[in-house]
Design a protein around this motif. Structure first.
Motif, PDB file in Angstrom:
ATOM      1  N   MET A   1    -113.453  36.376  59.105  1.00 43.49           N
ATOM      2  CA  MET A   1    -112.945  36.903  57.998  1.00 43.49           C
ATOM      3  C   MET A   1    -113.004  38.346  58.007  1.00 43.49           C
ATOM      4  O   MET A   1    -114.017  39.073  57.994  1.00 43.49           O
ATOM      5  N   ALA A   2    -112.022  38.919  57.344  1.00 41.74           N
ATOM      6  CA  ALA A   2    -112.010  40.460  57.427  1.00 41.74           C
ATOM      7  C   ALA A   2    -113.067  40.923  56.295  1.00 41.74           C
ATOM      8  O   ALA A   2    -113.155  40.182  55.208  1.00 41.74           O
ATOM      9  N   ASP A   3    -113.450  42.077  56.452  1.00 41.88           N
ATOM     10  CA  ASP A   3    -114.413  42.914  55.372  1.00 41.88           C
ATOM     11  C   ASP A   3    -113.313  43.081  54.222  1.00 41.88           C
ATOM     12  O   ASP A   3    -112.295  43.620  54.241  1.00 41.88           O
ATOM     13  N   GLU A   4    -113.998  42.786  52.994  1.00 44.48           N
ATOM     14  CA  GLU A   4    -113.382  42.791  51.814  1.00 44.48           C
ATOM     15  C   GLU A   4    -113.063  44.438  51.525  1.00 44.48           C
ATOM     16  O   GLU A   4    -112.028  44.805  50.771  1.00 44.48           O
ATOM     17  N   ASN A   5    -113.984  45.431  52.169  1.00 42.76           N
ATOM     18  CA  ASN A   5    -113.684  46.455  52.127  1.00 42.76           C
ATOM     19  C   ASN A   5    -112.699  47.256  52.825  1.00 42.76           C
ATOM     20  O   ASN A   5    -112.435  48.487  52.794  1.00 42.76           O
ATOM     21  N   SER A   6    -112.282  46.671  53.863  1.00 44.31           N
ATOM     22  CA  SER A   6    -111.250  47.067  54.730  1.00 44.31           C
ATOM     23  C   SER A   6    -109.913  46.372  54.388  1.00 44.31           C
ATOM     24  O   SER A   6    -109.758  45.351  53.887  1.00 44.31           O
ATOM     25  N   GLY A   7    -108.938  46.906  54.839  1.00 44.29           N
ATOM     26  CA  GLY A   7    -107.476  46.527  54.501  1.00 44.29           C
ATOM     27  C   GLY A   7    -107.217  47.320  53.357  1.00 44.29           C
ATOM     28  O   GLY A   7    -107.493  48.259  52.432  1.00 44.29           O
ATOM     29  N   LEU A   8    -105.869  46.892  52.854  1.00 47.25           N
ATOM     30  CA  LEU A   8    -105.025  47.419  51.812  1.00 47.25           C
ATOM     31  C   LEU A   8    -104.927  46.409  50.782  1.00 47.25           C
ATOM     32  O   LEU A   8    -104.418  45.293  50.889  1.00 47.25           O
ATOM     33  N   ARG A   9    -105.557  46.695  49.684  1.00 49.20           N
ATOM     34  CA  ARG A   9    -105.561  45.713  48.486  1.00 49.20           C
ATOM     35  C   ARG A   9    -104.471  46.155  47.462  1.00 49.20           C
ATOM     36  O   ARG A   9    -104.131  46.983  47.170  1.00 49.20           O
TER      37      ARG A   9
ATOM     38  N   LYS B   1     -98.806  32.751  39.899  1.00 49.93           N
ATOM     39  CA  LYS B   1     -97.940  33.832  39.366  1.00 49.93           C
ATOM     40  C   LYS B   1     -98.541  35.115  39.863  1.00 49.93           C
ATOM     41  O   LYS B   1     -97.501  36.009  40.166  1.00 49.93           O
ATOM     42  N   LYS B   2     -99.741  35.340  40.078  1.00 47.29           N
ATOM     43  CA  LYS B   2    -100.261  36.560  40.348  1.00 47.29           C
ATOM     44  C   LYS B   2    -101.404  36.503  41.131  1.00 47.29           C
ATOM     45  O   LYS B   2    -102.262  35.540  40.740  1.00 47.29           O
ATOM     46  N   GLN B   3    -101.654  37.168  42.208  1.00 45.77           N
ATOM     47  CA  GLN B   3    -102.764  37.148  42.985  1.00 45.77           C
ATOM     48  C   GLN B   3    -103.016  38.554  43.625  1.00 45.77           C
ATOM     49  O   GLN B   3    -102.130  39.398  44.065  1.00 45.77           O
ATOM     50  N   GLN B   4    -104.224  38.832  43.715  1.00 42.20           N
ATOM     51  CA  GLN B   4    -104.832  40.014  44.410  1.00 42.20           C
ATOM     52  C   GLN B   4    -104.983  39.683  46.244  1.00 42.20           C
ATOM     53  O   GLN B   4    -105.655  38.633  46.138  1.00 42.20           O
ATOM     54  N   VAL B   5    -104.434  40.298  46.883  1.00 45.28           N
ATOM     55  CA  VAL B   5    -104.590  40.246  48.222  1.00 45.28           C
ATOM     56  C   VAL B   5    -104.955  41.415  48.865  1.00 45.28           C
ATOM     57  O   VAL B   5    -104.942  42.605  48.457  1.00 45.28           O
ATOM     58  N   THR B   6    -105.847  41.222  49.939  1.00 41.06           N
ATOM     59  CA  THR B   6    -106.336  42.240  50.953  1.00 41.06           C
ATOM     60  C   THR B   6    -105.318  42.099  52.305  1.00 41.06           C
ATOM     61  O   THR B   6    -105.802  41.198  53.006  1.00 41.06           O
ATOM     62  N   LEU B   7    -104.571  43.073  52.553  1.00 43.28           N
ATOM     63  CA  LEU B   7    -103.721  42.784  53.956  1.00 43.28           C
ATOM     64  C   LEU B   7    -104.802  43.507  54.953  1.00 43.28           C
ATOM     65  O   LEU B   7    -105.383  44.618  54.751  1.00 43.28           O
ATOM     66  N   PRO B   8    -105.014  42.715  56.003  1.00 45.83           N
ATOM     67  CA  PRO B   8    -105.786  43.257  57.215  1.00 45.83           C
ATOM     68  C   PRO B   8    -105.318  44.620  57.477  1.00 45.83           C
ATOM     69  O   PRO B   8    -103.936  45.094  57.603  1.00 45.83           O
TER      70      PRO B   8
ATOM     71  N   TYR C   1     -90.138  50.740  52.723  1.00 42.22           N
ATOM     72  CA  TYR C   1     -91.332  51.066  51.517  1.00 42.22           C
ATOM     73  C   TYR C   1     -92.600  50.910  52.240  1.00 42.22           C
ATOM     74  O   TYR C   1     -92.848  49.653  52.668  1.00 42.22           O
ATOM     75  N   GLU C   2     -93.432  51.831  52.308  1.00 35.17           N
ATOM     76  CA  GLU C   2     -94.681  51.938  52.630  1.00 35.17           C
ATOM     77  C   GLU C   2     -95.545  51.539  51.496  1.00 35.17           C
ATOM     78  O   GLU C   2     -95.617  52.198  50.776  1.00 35.17           O
ATOM     79  N   LEU C   3     -96.159  50.395  51.840  1.00 36.41           N
ATOM     80  CA  LEU C   3     -97.226  50.008  50.625  1.00 36.41           C
ATOM     81  C   LEU C   3     -98.304  51.029  50.687  1.00 36.41           C
ATOM     82  O   LEU C   3     -98.934  51.449  51.637  1.00 36.41           O
ATOM     83  N   GLN C   4     -98.864  51.187  49.399  1.00 33.78           N
ATOM     84  CA  GLN C   4    -100.026  51.949  49.135  1.00 33.78           C
ATOM     85  C   GLN C   4    -101.001  51.145  48.602  1.00 33.78           C
ATOM     86  O   GLN C   4    -100.790  49.915  47.599  1.00 33.78           O
ATOM     87  N   GLU C   5    -102.360  51.511  48.613  1.00 30.94           N
ATOM     88  CA  GLU C   5    -103.570  50.817  47.984  1.00 30.94           C
ATOM     89  C   GLU C   5    -102.976  50.837  46.424  1.00 30.94           C
ATOM     90  O   GLU C   5    -102.680  51.603  45.864  1.00 30.94           O
ATOM     91  N   GLY C   6    -103.412  49.569  45.843  1.00 30.16           N
ATOM     92  CA  GLY C   6    -103.204  49.306  44.488  1.00 30.16           C
ATOM     93  C   GLY C   6    -101.858  48.910  44.076  1.00 30.16           C
ATOM     94  O   GLY C   6    -101.465  48.746  42.899  1.00 30.16           O
ATOM     95  N   ASP C   7    -100.770  48.922  44.809  1.00 30.30           N
ATOM     96  CA  ASP C   7     -99.444  48.822  44.540  1.00 30.30           C
ATOM     97  C   ASP C   7     -99.404  47.253  43.991  1.00 30.30           C
ATOM     98  O   ASP C   7    -100.185  46.194  44.333  1.00 30.30           O
TER      99      ASP C   7
END
Length: 104
Positions: free
Chosen positions: A1-9, A26-33, A87-93
């Protein structure tokens, strides 16, 4: 599993019936690797299809794009104004997918 602190949230939201394809979530937070290139909406759609989409992918994705009739908003702005699939995704989008297709 990826480290929660790495990746794009980012936050993903689904509405207008699109949430039915995602276990009614309907809504979920994800961390992209982390990856070598930037995350775009194009690469996000592949990730969503592989990791989140639970049923009937043809109702959400058509080819490498969202199906016609699904509005996409990035931080409450129409993705048409931001480059659509490139579109390039940004942290917190927050990416919102709203289905305008209603069966009868």
């Amino acid at each position: 599993m990826a480290d929660e602190n790495s990746g794009l949230r980012i936050t993903l939201e689904f509405g207008g019936g699109a949430e039915l394809l995602f276990n009614k979530i309907k809504k979920q937070q994800v961390t992209l690797p982390e990856k070598d290139k930037s995350w775009t909406i194009r690469s996000l759609l592949v990730w969503i299809k592989d990791n989140l989409l639970k049923e009937r992918p043809e109702l959400f994705i058509q080819g490498d794009n969202v199906r016609p009739g699904i509005l996409v908003l990035v931080n409450d702005a129409d993705w048409e104004l931001l480059g659509r699939l490139d579109y390039e995704l940004q942290e917190g989008d927050t990416i919102l997918f709203i289905s305008t297709l209603h069966g009868g």
